[in-house]
Design a protein around this motif. Sequence first.
Motif, PDB file in Angstrom:
ATOM      1  N   VAL A  35       3.071  13.683   4.077  1.00  0.00           N
ATOM      2  CA  VAL A  35       1.893  12.974   3.636  1.00  0.00           C
ATOM      3  C   VAL A  35       2.142  11.833   2.653  1.00  0.00           C
ATOM      4  CG1 VAL A  35      -0.406  12.784   3.057  1.00  0.00           C
ATOM      5  CG2 VAL A  35       0.270  14.927   4.046  1.00  0.00           C
ATOM      6  N   GLU A  36       1.986  10.517   3.009  1.00  0.00           N
ATOM      7  CA  GLU A  36       2.323   9.373   2.113  1.00  0.00           C
ATOM      8  C   GLU A  36       0.927   8.639   2.024  1.00  0.00           C
ATOM      9  OE1 GLU A  36       5.383   8.144   0.572  1.00  0.00           O
ATOM     10  OE2 GLU A  36       5.750  10.416   0.882  1.00  0.00           O
ATOM     11  N   ILE A  37       0.297   8.141   1.071  1.00  0.00           N
ATOM     12  CA  ILE A  37      -0.776   7.286   0.898  1.00  0.00           C
ATOM     13  C   ILE A  37      -0.338   5.873   0.438  1.00  0.00           C
ATOM     14  CG2 ILE A  37      -2.922   7.068  -0.178  1.00  0.00           C
ATOM     15  CD1 ILE A  37      -3.068  10.086  -0.374  1.00  0.00           C
ATOM     16  N   VAL A  38      -0.902   5.067   0.970  1.00  0.00           N
ATOM     17  CA  VAL A  38      -0.538   3.636   0.680  1.00  0.00           C
ATOM     18  C   VAL A  38      -1.779   2.837   0.412  1.00  0.00           C
ATOM     19  CG1 VAL A  38       0.745   1.487   1.000  1.00  0.00           C
ATOM     20  CG2 VAL A  38       1.692   3.588   1.899  1.00  0.00           C
ATOM     21  N   GLU A  39      -2.046   2.126  -0.624  1.00  0.00           N
ATOM     22  CA  GLU A  39      -3.272   1.378  -0.731  1.00  0.00           C
ATOM     23  C   GLU A  39      -2.841   0.003  -1.231  1.00  0.00           C
ATOM     24  OE1 GLU A  39      -4.238   0.333  -3.847  1.00  0.00           O
ATOM     25  OE2 GLU A  39      -4.159   1.913  -5.412  1.00  0.00           O
ATOM     26  N   MET A  40      -3.662  -0.951  -0.948  1.00  0.00           N
ATOM     27  CA  MET A  40      -3.542  -2.227  -1.663  1.00  0.00           C
ATOM     28  C   MET A  40      -4.842  -2.987  -1.628  1.00  0.00           C
ATOM     29  SD  MET A  40      -1.504  -5.499  -0.037  1.00  0.00           S
ATOM     30  CE  MET A  40      -1.271  -7.157  -1.248  1.00  0.00           C
ATOM     31  N   HIS A  41      -4.880  -3.694  -3.189  1.00  0.00           N
ATOM     32  CA  HIS A  41      -5.998  -4.513  -3.571  1.00  0.00           C
ATOM     33  C   HIS A  41      -5.703  -5.536  -4.248  1.00  0.00           C
ATOM     34  CE1 HIS A  41      -8.007  -0.131  -3.293  1.00  0.00           C
ATOM     35  NE2 HIS A  41      -8.920  -0.830  -3.267  1.00  0.00           N
ATOM     36  N   HIS A  42      -6.738  -6.356  -4.468  1.00  0.00           N
ATOM     37  CA  HIS A  42      -6.514  -7.550  -5.227  1.00  0.00           C
ATOM     38  C   HIS A  42      -6.049  -7.636  -6.546  1.00  0.00           C
ATOM     39  CE1 HIS A  42     -10.144  -6.703  -7.639  1.00  0.00           C
ATOM     40  NE2 HIS A  42     -10.471  -5.890  -6.525  1.00  0.00           N
ATOM     41  N   ASN A  43      -5.287  -8.650  -7.090  1.00  0.00           N
ATOM     42  CA  ASN A  43      -4.581  -8.714  -7.998  1.00  0.00           C
ATOM     43  C   ASN A  43      -5.461  -8.469  -9.609  1.00  0.00           C
ATOM     44  OD1 ASN A  43      -5.560 -11.214  -8.341  1.00  0.00           O
ATOM     45  ND2 ASN A  43      -3.735 -12.288  -7.688  1.00  0.00           N
ATOM     46  N   LYS A  44      -6.818  -8.425  -9.362  1.00  0.00           N
ATOM     47  CA  LYS A  44      -7.491  -8.237 -10.698  1.00  0.00           C
ATOM     48  C   LYS A  44      -7.898  -6.922 -10.887  1.00  0.00           C
ATOM     49  CE  LYS A  44      -9.135 -12.977 -10.643  1.00  0.00           C
ATOM     50  NZ  LYS A  44      -8.311 -13.205  -9.146  1.00  0.00           N
ATOM     51  N   LYS A  45      -7.466  -5.853  -9.920  1.00  0.00           N
ATOM     52  CA  LYS A  45      -8.134  -4.523 -10.005  1.00  0.00           C
ATOM     53  C   LYS A  45      -7.266  -3.898 -11.151  1.00  0.00           C
ATOM     54  CE  LYS A  45      -8.661  -0.472  -7.516  1.00  0.00           C
ATOM     55  NZ  LYS A  45      -9.938  -0.050  -7.966  1.00  0.00           N
ATOM     56  N   LEU A  46      -8.037  -3.112 -12.168  1.00  0.00           N
ATOM     57  CA  LEU A  46      -7.625  -2.724 -13.422  1.00  0.00           C
ATOM     58  C   LEU A  46      -6.964  -1.187 -13.194  1.00  0.00           C
ATOM     59  CD1 LEU A  46     -10.819  -3.453 -15.742  1.00  0.00           C
ATOM     60  CD2 LEU A  46      -8.718  -4.958 -15.318  1.00  0.00           C
ATOM     61  N   ASP A  47      -7.581  -0.248 -12.274  1.00  0.00           N
ATOM     62  CA  ASP A  47      -6.885   0.994 -12.277  1.00  0.00           C
ATOM     63  C   ASP A  47      -6.038   1.093 -11.116  1.00  0.00           C
ATOM     64  OD1 ASP A  47      -9.522   0.439 -10.965  1.00  0.00           O
ATOM     65  OD2 ASP A  47      -9.755   2.652 -10.660  1.00  0.00           O
ATOM     66  N   SER A  48      -5.132   2.072 -11.070  1.00  0.00           N
ATOM     67  CA  SER A  48      -4.093   2.132 -10.182  1.00  0.00           C
ATOM     68  C   SER A  48      -3.731   3.769 -10.382  1.00  0.00           C
ATOM     69  CB  SER A  48      -3.085   1.223 -10.226  1.00  0.00           C
ATOM     70  OG  SER A  48      -2.030   1.715  -9.665  1.00  0.00           O
ATOM     71  N   PRO A  49      -3.484   4.336  -9.048  1.00  0.00           N
ATOM     72  CA  PRO A  49      -3.956   4.194  -7.967  1.00  0.00           C
ATOM     73  C   PRO A  49      -5.504   3.997  -7.770  1.00  0.00           C
ATOM     74  CG  PRO A  49      -3.154   6.114  -7.989  1.00  0.00           C
ATOM     75  CD  PRO A  49      -2.776   5.714  -9.156  1.00  0.00           C
ATOM     76  N   SER A  50      -5.906   3.402  -6.654  1.00  0.00           N
ATOM     77  CA  SER A  50      -7.406   3.254  -6.326  1.00  0.00           C
ATOM     78  C   SER A  50      -8.172   4.592  -6.783  1.00  0.00           C
ATOM     79  CB  SER A  50      -7.850   2.522  -5.225  1.00  0.00           C
ATOM     80  OG  SER A  50      -7.590   3.363  -4.226  1.00  0.00           O
ATOM     81  N   GLY A  51      -9.283   4.384  -6.903  1.00  0.00           N
ATOM     82  CA  GLY A  51     -10.039   5.936  -6.864  1.00  0.00           C
ATOM     83  C   GLY A  51     -10.179   6.535  -5.375  1.00  0.00           C
ATOM     84  N   THR A  52     -10.052   5.509  -4.538  1.00  0.00           N
ATOM     85  CA  THR A  52     -10.253   6.138  -3.159  1.00  0.00           C
ATOM     86  C   THR A  52      -8.942   6.708  -2.612  1.00  0.00           C
ATOM     87  OG1 THR A  52     -11.787   4.357  -2.563  1.00  0.00           O
ATOM     88  CG2 THR A  52     -10.721   5.116  -0.897  1.00  0.00           C
ATOM     89  N   ALA A  53      -7.806   6.349  -3.128  1.00  0.00           N
ATOM     90  CA  ALA A  53      -6.481   6.549  -2.799  1.00  0.00           C
ATOM     91  C   ALA A  53      -6.597   8.169  -3.521  1.00  0.00           C
ATOM     92  CB  ALA A  53      -5.439   6.008  -3.441  1.00  0.00           C
ATOM     93  N   VAL A  54      -6.905   8.270  -4.689  1.00  0.00           N
ATOM     94  CA  VAL A  54      -6.876   9.383  -5.510  1.00  0.00           C
ATOM     95  C   VAL A  54      -7.746  10.760  -4.641  1.00  0.00           C
ATOM     96  CG1 VAL A  54      -7.699  10.761  -7.419  1.00  0.00           C
ATOM     97  CG2 VAL A  54      -6.449   8.476  -7.904  1.00  0.00           C
ATOM     98  N   ARG A  55      -8.796  10.030  -4.144  1.00  0.00           N
ATOM     99  CA  ARG A  55      -9.727  10.956  -3.435  1.00  0.00           C
ATOM    100  C   ARG A  55      -9.002  11.300  -2.231  1.00  0.00           C
ATOM    101  NH1 ARG A  55     -11.978  15.097  -3.557  1.00  0.00           N
ATOM    102  NH2 ARG A  55     -13.207  15.671  -1.856  1.00  0.00           N
TER     103      ARG A  55
END
Length: 269
Positions: A151-171
Amino acid sequence: MYKVVIVGAAGRMGRRLSANIMASETLTLAGAVEFPGSPFIGQDAGILAGCGEAGVKITDSLETALADGADAVIDFATGGVIEAAKTAVRANCAMVIGTTALTADDRAELKRLADEENGRIVAANNMSVGVNLLFKLVKEAAAFLGLEYNVEIVEMHHNKKLDSPSGTAVRLGEVVCEARQWKYEEAVRNGRAGMVGKRPAEEIGMHALRGGDVVGDHTVIFAAEGERVELSHKAASRDMFARGALLAVEFLMEAPAGLYDMQDVLKLK
Ligand code: NAD
């Protein structure tokens, strides 16, 4: 009409929440809050959202915004969420929290507010209907596919996002761990660099890409010898998060005290 107050009203999500509430036939915008010192204090929330005058001026105090009575607070602010939750619950308002990166202590406090102070709270890292279906599909895939499916999880967000990985990726990582009975802290590997060695089977590679104006892409890859299953969601606008938050308000208008998530709201459990 249920009266809703938005916290973080000048933010990217706050503005889309104002716009969606102003267009709603069941909810009305009753208040808008920003942090003390914000340059947006005193501005009309509707005009800020590009929807014409709402007659609601942004204030720096949730107490003031609730003074005329409200049914619910929606909070997508990047700070002060737990204090806002206490204020909302004590004013007998339902509380919908979209802010991500809540700590374990924050979540424990929300649970306490629900259990001990009769709080009606929905907190979810992702309010979109599609992403919540993705959680369910990933759970099924992780349980059905054997350990040979890495299992690999890949997420992409805009360049202003503060937290990483995204809350959705963590979930998504948590969902895989729950299905495979792994511990998140032991299984998740954030990025890889250098001579990291062979990939263990009981590992989830987590990769956060940042750039441009990407609203939010998430893919969970199950890769085995000879085949690969990929489950993806791509958000093209913030409106589907806002619409999910509005569904959560309507859910809480009928719900007993408790701490809920979007799987409860959408009856996906
Ligand atoms: P943003 O930075 O554009 O907006 C955040 C707003 O909160 C800002 O206007 C800021 O001034 C305000 N704020 C900060 N501290 C405050 C305080 N103490 N009181 C009142 N207002 C305060 O960010 P955004 O892109 O709108 O995202 C906001 C949050 O929502 C982030 O945590 C993001 O990850 C999350 N988010 C969640 C979902 C979801 O579906 N759950 C979807 C998108 C974004």
